[in-house]
Design a protein around this motif. Sequence first.
Motif, PDB file in Angstrom:
ATOM      1  N   ASP A 220     -11.671 -26.834  46.629  1.00  0.00           N
ATOM      2  CA  ASP A 220     -11.528 -25.385  46.838  1.00  0.00           C
ATOM      3  C   ASP A 220     -10.694 -25.218  45.574  1.00  0.00           C
ATOM      4  OD1 ASP A 220     -12.265 -25.336  49.628  1.00  0.00           O
ATOM      5  OD2 ASP A 220     -10.851 -26.587  50.146  1.00  0.00           O
ATOM      6  N   GLY A 221     -10.079 -26.281  45.162  1.00  0.00           N
ATOM      7  CA  GLY A 221      -9.382 -25.876  43.808  1.00  0.00           C
ATOM      8  C   GLY A 221      -9.308 -27.172  42.826  1.00  0.00           C
ATOM      9  N   ILE A 222      -9.251 -26.802  41.601  1.00  0.00           N
ATOM     10  CA  ILE A 222      -8.953 -28.083  40.598  1.00  0.00           C
ATOM     11  C   ILE A 222      -8.338 -27.601  39.362  1.00  0.00           C
ATOM     12  CG2 ILE A 222     -10.415 -29.251  38.725  1.00  0.00           C
ATOM     13  CD1 ILE A 222     -12.807 -29.265  40.174  1.00  0.00           C
TER      14      ILE A 222
ATOM     15  N   PRO B 231     -17.011 -31.097  47.644  1.00  0.00           N
ATOM     16  CA  PRO B 231     -16.399 -30.114  46.776  1.00  0.00           C
ATOM     17  C   PRO B 231     -15.139 -30.056  47.021  1.00  0.00           C
ATOM     18  CG  PRO B 231     -17.609 -29.094  48.541  1.00  0.00           C
ATOM     19  CD  PRO B 231     -18.026 -30.576  48.775  1.00  0.00           C
TER      20      PRO B 231
ATOM     21  N   THR C 194     -13.978 -19.341  38.400  1.00  0.00           N
ATOM     22  CA  THR C 194     -14.210 -19.309  39.914  1.00  0.00           C
ATOM     23  C   THR C 194     -15.909 -19.244  39.948  1.00  0.00           C
ATOM     24  OG1 THR C 194     -12.295 -17.857  40.021  1.00  0.00           O
ATOM     25  CG2 THR C 194     -13.867 -17.646  41.907  1.00  0.00           C
ATOM     26  N   ARG C 195     -16.110 -20.124  40.973  1.00  0.00           N
ATOM     27  CA  ARG C 195     -17.631 -20.336  41.258  1.00  0.00           C
ATOM     28  C   ARG C 195     -18.215 -19.164  42.500  1.00  0.00           C
ATOM     29  NH1 ARG C 195     -20.466 -26.103  42.253  1.00  0.00           N
ATOM     30  NH2 ARG C 195     -22.624 -25.193  42.011  1.00  0.00           N
TER      31      ARG C 195
ATOM     32  N   GLN D  70     -18.342 -29.608  40.906  1.00  0.00           N
ATOM     33  CA  GLN D  70     -17.515 -30.082  42.060  1.00  0.00           C
ATOM     34  C   GLN D  70     -16.617 -29.043  42.684  1.00  0.00           C
ATOM     35  OE1 GLN D  70     -15.699 -33.852  41.274  1.00  0.00           O
ATOM     36  NE2 GLN D  70     -17.623 -34.643  40.099  1.00  0.00           N
ATOM     37  N   LEU D  71     -16.550 -27.960  42.199  1.00  0.00           N
ATOM     38  CA  LEU D  71     -16.080 -26.719  42.934  1.00  0.00           C
ATOM     39  C   LEU D  71     -16.746 -26.351  43.962  1.00  0.00           C
ATOM     40  CD1 LEU D  71     -14.827 -24.380  40.022  1.00  0.00           C
ATOM     41  CD2 LEU D  71     -13.343 -25.542  41.810  1.00  0.00           C
TER      42      LEU D  71
ATOM     43  N   MET E 101     -16.863 -28.570  36.927  1.00  0.00           N
ATOM     44  CA  MET E 101     -17.200 -27.341  37.323  1.00  0.00           C
ATOM     45  C   MET E 101     -17.900 -27.408  38.452  1.00  0.00           C
ATOM     46  SD  MET E 101     -16.933 -25.059  34.071  1.00  0.00           S
ATOM     47  CE  MET E 101     -18.048 -23.858  34.507  1.00  0.00           C
TER      48      MET E 101
ATOM     49  N   GLY F 225     -14.614 -21.505  44.829  1.00  0.00           N
ATOM     50  CA  GLY F 225     -13.404 -22.214  44.407  1.00  0.00           C
ATOM     51  C   GLY F 225     -12.847 -22.207  43.165  1.00  0.00           C
ATOM     52  N   SER F 226     -11.723 -22.301  42.734  1.00  0.00           N
ATOM     53  CA  SER F 226     -11.439 -21.689  41.261  1.00  0.00           C
ATOM     54  C   SER F 226     -10.825 -22.941  40.710  1.00  0.00           C
ATOM     55  CB  SER F 226     -10.281 -20.848  41.385  1.00  0.00           C
ATOM     56  OG  SER F 226     -10.738 -19.526  41.735  1.00  0.00           O
ATOM     57  N   MET F 227     -11.185 -23.181  39.358  1.00  0.00           N
ATOM     58  CA  MET F 227     -10.554 -24.121  38.517  1.00  0.00           C
ATOM     59  C   MET F 227      -9.674 -23.658  37.531  1.00  0.00           C
ATOM     60  SD  MET F 227     -12.378 -27.142  36.519  1.00  0.00           S
ATOM     61  CE  MET F 227     -12.980 -26.235  35.104  1.00  0.00           C
TER      62      MET F 227
END
Length: 220
Positions: free
Chosen positions: A149-151, A147, A190-191, A167-168, A165, A172-174
């Motif tokens: 932490d950020g995308i 995973p 944000t997950r 893979q967060l 999403m 973590g935030s995309m």
Amino acid sequence: MKESEKGQALRHREMVETLRRYGIADQRVLDAFQKVQRHLFFERDATDSAYDDGAYSIGFGQTISQPYTVAYMTTLLVERVPSGKVLEIGTGSGYQAAILDALGYSVFTIERIVELYERAVKLFSRLGLNITCRFGDGTLGWDDEAPFDGIVVTAGAPGEPKLLMCQLAENGSMIIPLGNAALQEMTVMTREGDMFRREVFQRFSFVPLVGREGWHNTVF
Ligand code: SAH
């Protein structure tokens, strides 16, 4: 220092001041913009506009994003995810990836146009940047490295790319521009366990995210 280099250094400082004036207040972000020399991400004969706050062609119908846009997305990331592993979709010129690297993230980036991918690999190596590149459809993510932490998605998407999403990491935030082909709203997902919290910010205009979970039409 040559006269032309002095001029470039001055314009670089002015670009960072412009970002501050436009409301980019996070000092970590401003320091990263001062550290990375944007002209290195332009073709050699096109560096005159490198420190203007504009988006410019990098060939193949793609652009290096406007500094303000890169700074805006980077701020959204830094405020939520100050460190860790970050995946960028849409390497393009490599500028956004280099900014993330300057902030101390461990950076992975995917590009779907082979010429841009190859150009970025060479440039990162020449600059001694430890950024891991991959050629392919970024909407599928990078399973082996997840995973994240950020995308950060630096192309406009028609909807939420579900595979990405997933893979967060937890919390973590995309950061992703979502909308139609002309205009997108900057969105943060944000997950939180099996749920995703969604925040929506101002509008931007990006080149399209083309792929399995992006736009299918490659006529753009
Ligand atoms: N981050 C870049 C912005 C480049 S523009 C920079 O700092 O310069 C967006 C890029 O996304 C283009 O290079 C485009 O080819 C790429 N792109 C679009 N859809 C993609 C996808 N599905 N996977 C990977 N890259 C994609």
